[in-house]
Design an enzyme around this catalytic site. Structure first.
Site, mmCIF file in Angstrom:
data_model
loop_
_atom_site.group_PDB
_atom_site.id
_atom_site.type_symbol
_atom_site.label_atom_id
_atom_site.label_comp_id
_atom_site.label_asym_id
_atom_site.label_seq_id
_atom_site.Cartn_x
_atom_site.Cartn_y
_atom_site.Cartn_z
ATOM 1 N N PRO A 9 0.784 -1.225 0.000
ATOM 2 C CA PRO A 9 0.000 0.000 0.000
ATOM 3 C C PRO A 9 0.824 1.287 0.000
ATOM 4 O O PRO A 9 1.867 1.371 0.644
ATOM 5 C CB PRO A 9 -0.822 -0.099 1.299
ATOM 6 C CG PRO A 9 -0.134 -1.123 2.123
ATOM 7 C CD PRO A 9 0.498 -2.070 1.162
ATOM 8 N N ASN A 10 0.303 2.237 -0.756
ATOM 9 C CA ASN A 10 0.847 3.606 -0.848
ATOM 10 C C ASN A 10 2.135 3.708 -1.663
ATOM 11 O O ASN A 10 2.630 4.817 -1.900
ATOM 12 C CB ASN A 10 1.053 4.229 0.544
ATOM 13 C CG ASN A 10 -0.240 4.310 1.313
ATOM 14 O OD1 ASN A 10 -1.205 4.882 0.824
ATOM 15 N ND2 ASN A 10 -0.305 3.704 2.500
ATOM 16 N N ARG A 17 4.158 10.983 -1.925
ATOM 17 C CA ARG A 17 4.160 10.719 -0.483
ATOM 18 C C ARG A 17 5.553 10.970 0.116
ATOM 19 O O ARG A 17 6.563 10.468 -0.391
ATOM 20 C CB ARG A 17 3.704 9.284 -0.174
ATOM 21 C CG ARG A 17 4.721 8.220 -0.522
ATOM 22 C CD ARG A 17 4.289 6.807 -0.196
ATOM 23 N NE ARG A 17 4.127 6.530 1.202
ATOM 24 C CZ ARG A 17 4.368 5.327 1.749
ATOM 25 N NH1 ARG A 17 4.802 4.317 1.003
ATOM 26 N NH2 ARG A 17 4.184 5.134 3.028
ATOM 27 N N TYR A 22 10.911 8.814 0.988
ATOM 28 C CA TYR A 22 10.815 7.809 -0.076
ATOM 29 C C TYR A 22 11.360 8.272 -1.427
ATOM 30 O O TYR A 22 11.348 7.509 -2.390
ATOM 31 C CB TYR A 22 9.356 7.357 -0.227
ATOM 32 C CG TYR A 22 8.813 6.740 1.051
ATOM 33 C CD1 TYR A 22 9.345 5.557 1.545
ATOM 34 C CD2 TYR A 22 7.786 7.349 1.774
ATOM 35 C CE1 TYR A 22 8.878 4.998 2.726
ATOM 36 C CE2 TYR A 22 7.300 6.790 2.949
ATOM 37 C CZ TYR A 22 7.855 5.621 3.416
ATOM 38 O OH TYR A 22 7.389 5.057 4.580
ATOM 39 N N ASN A 74 7.980 -5.746 -1.135
ATOM 40 C CA ASN A 74 7.955 -4.614 -0.213
ATOM 41 C C ASN A 74 6.507 -4.509 0.262
ATOM 42 O O ASN A 74 5.671 -3.919 -0.412
ATOM 43 C CB ASN A 74 8.393 -3.321 -0.920
ATOM 44 C CG ASN A 74 8.402 -2.135 0.041
ATOM 45 O OD1 ASN A 74 7.869 -2.222 1.151
ATOM 46 N ND2 ASN A 74 8.995 -1.031 -0.377
ATOM 47 N N ALA A 77 3.297 -0.836 4.660
ATOM 48 C CA ALA A 77 2.802 -0.832 6.038
ATOM 49 C C ALA A 77 2.380 -2.228 6.513
ATOM 50 O O ALA A 77 2.447 -2.524 7.721
ATOM 51 C CB ALA A 77 1.627 0.135 6.163
ATOM 52 N N GLU A 98 12.824 -9.443 1.131
ATOM 53 C CA GLU A 98 12.083 -8.262 1.597
ATOM 54 C C GLU A 98 12.873 -7.006 1.236
ATOM 55 O O GLU A 98 14.092 -6.963 1.431
ATOM 56 C CB GLU A 98 11.961 -8.385 3.123
ATOM 57 C CG GLU A 98 11.306 -7.215 3.821
ATOM 58 C CD GLU A 98 11.388 -7.362 5.354
ATOM 59 O OE1 GLU A 98 12.257 -8.103 5.865
ATOM 60 O OE2 GLU A 98 10.577 -6.719 6.030
ATOM 61 N N HIS A 100 12.780 -2.610 1.517
ATOM 62 C CA HIS A 100 12.183 -1.348 1.956
ATOM 63 C C HIS A 100 13.029 -0.213 1.411
ATOM 64 O O HIS A 100 14.263 -0.272 1.492
ATOM 65 C CB HIS A 100 12.128 -1.252 3.483
ATOM 66 C CG HIS A 100 11.296 -2.332 4.090
ATOM 67 N ND1 HIS A 100 9.924 -2.315 4.019
ATOM 68 C CD2 HIS A 100 11.640 -3.476 4.715
ATOM 69 C CE1 HIS A 100 9.460 -3.410 4.593
ATOM 70 N NE2 HIS A 100 10.473 -4.133 5.019
ATOM 71 N N ARG A 107 13.662 4.110 12.132
ATOM 72 C CA ARG A 107 12.394 4.842 12.187
ATOM 73 C C ARG A 107 11.600 4.486 13.461
ATOM 74 O O ARG A 107 12.173 4.014 14.430
ATOM 75 C CB ARG A 107 11.620 4.593 10.894
ATOM 76 C CG ARG A 107 12.409 5.101 9.650
ATOM 77 C CD ARG A 107 11.628 4.961 8.370
ATOM 78 N NE ARG A 107 10.412 5.765 8.399
ATOM 79 C CZ ARG A 107 9.423 5.634 7.511
ATOM 80 N NH1 ARG A 107 9.521 4.731 6.545
ATOM 81 N NH2 ARG A 107 8.356 6.404 7.592
HETATM 82 C C1 DQA Z 1 8.332 0.971 3.503
HETATM 83 C C2 DQA Z 1 8.506 1.149 5.017
HETATM 84 C C3 DQA Z 1 7.191 0.921 5.741
HETATM 85 O O1 DQA Z 1 7.364 1.089 7.139
HETATM 86 C C4 DQA Z 1 6.154 1.909 5.286
HETATM 87 O O2 DQA Z 1 4.908 1.657 5.897
HETATM 88 C C5 DQA Z 1 6.014 1.955 3.796
HETATM 89 C C6 DQA Z 1 7.202 1.835 2.962
HETATM 90 C C7 DQA Z 1 9.611 1.334 2.734
HETATM 91 O O3 DQA Z 1 9.693 0.967 1.557
HETATM 92 O O4 DQA Z 1 10.491 1.994 3.269
HETATM 93 O O5 DQA Z 1 4.927 2.177 3.280
HETATM 94 O O6 DQA Z 1 8.051 -0.388 3.254
#
Ligand code: DQA
Length: 147
Positions: A9-10, A17, A22, A74, A77, A98, A100, A107
């Site tokens: 998501p997002n 964002r 990011y 990835n 959240a 994984e 990120h 964080r």
């Molecule tokens: C994320 C890190 C997560 O904590 C966050 O909720 C994201 C993006 C990252 O790519 O750094 O949406 O996965």
């Protein structure tokens, strides 16, 4: 070799964002970046993004029936909340990495748990787009098919 790249998501809001965290590049740029890496390495890839936990679970399950060799995920959240995604990765037993974009270890406290990560053979965090390149290259090596 067939890889599935999953973004949660997002991540479709990249560029809009929180650019300080990011980056300024958008999701289309991320897709192009991943496609270039896969093309250069002669790896077949399918890139999937969803804002919905169940859709991500469905896509992981589908990967099993498609004979996907490796997953780069990835979960965004859902990383920190989703036992369902963890269980799906465990159910299919497809080697997964994984990724990120941000350095989650530096964080908030609530980001310090990764459920999906418990089913992954490797994690790259804090390398921006490059983390996806590292993940693809790692999987090629891991799967023993590096060309
Ligand atoms: C994320 C890190 C997560 O904590 C966050 O909720 C994201 C993006 C990252 O790519 O750094 O949406 O996965």
């Amino acid at each position: 070799m067939k890889l599935l790249i999953i973004n949660g998501p997002n991540l479709n809001m990249l560029g809009i964002r929180e650019p300080d965290i990011y980056g300024k590049e958008n999701y289309t740029a991320l897709i192009a970046y991943i496609e270039d890496i896969c093309r250069d390495n002669k790896v077949e890839c399918d890139i999937f993004q969803s804002n919905h936990e169940g859709a991500i679970v469905d896509r992981i399950q589908q990967a099993y029936f498609e004979g996907v060799d490796g997953i780069v995920i990835n979960p965004a959240a859902y990383t920190h909340t989703s036992v369902a995604i963890l269980d799906a990765l465990k159910a299919v037993s497809i080697p997964s990495v994984e990724v990120h974009l941000s350095k989650v270890s530096e964080r908030e406290d609530f980001r310090q748990v990764s459920y999906a990560g418990m089913a992954c053979v490797k994690t790259y965090a804090g390398f921006g787009f490059e983390g996806y390149k590292m993940a693809v290259e790692f999987l090629m090596e891991y799967l023993g098919k590096k060309s």
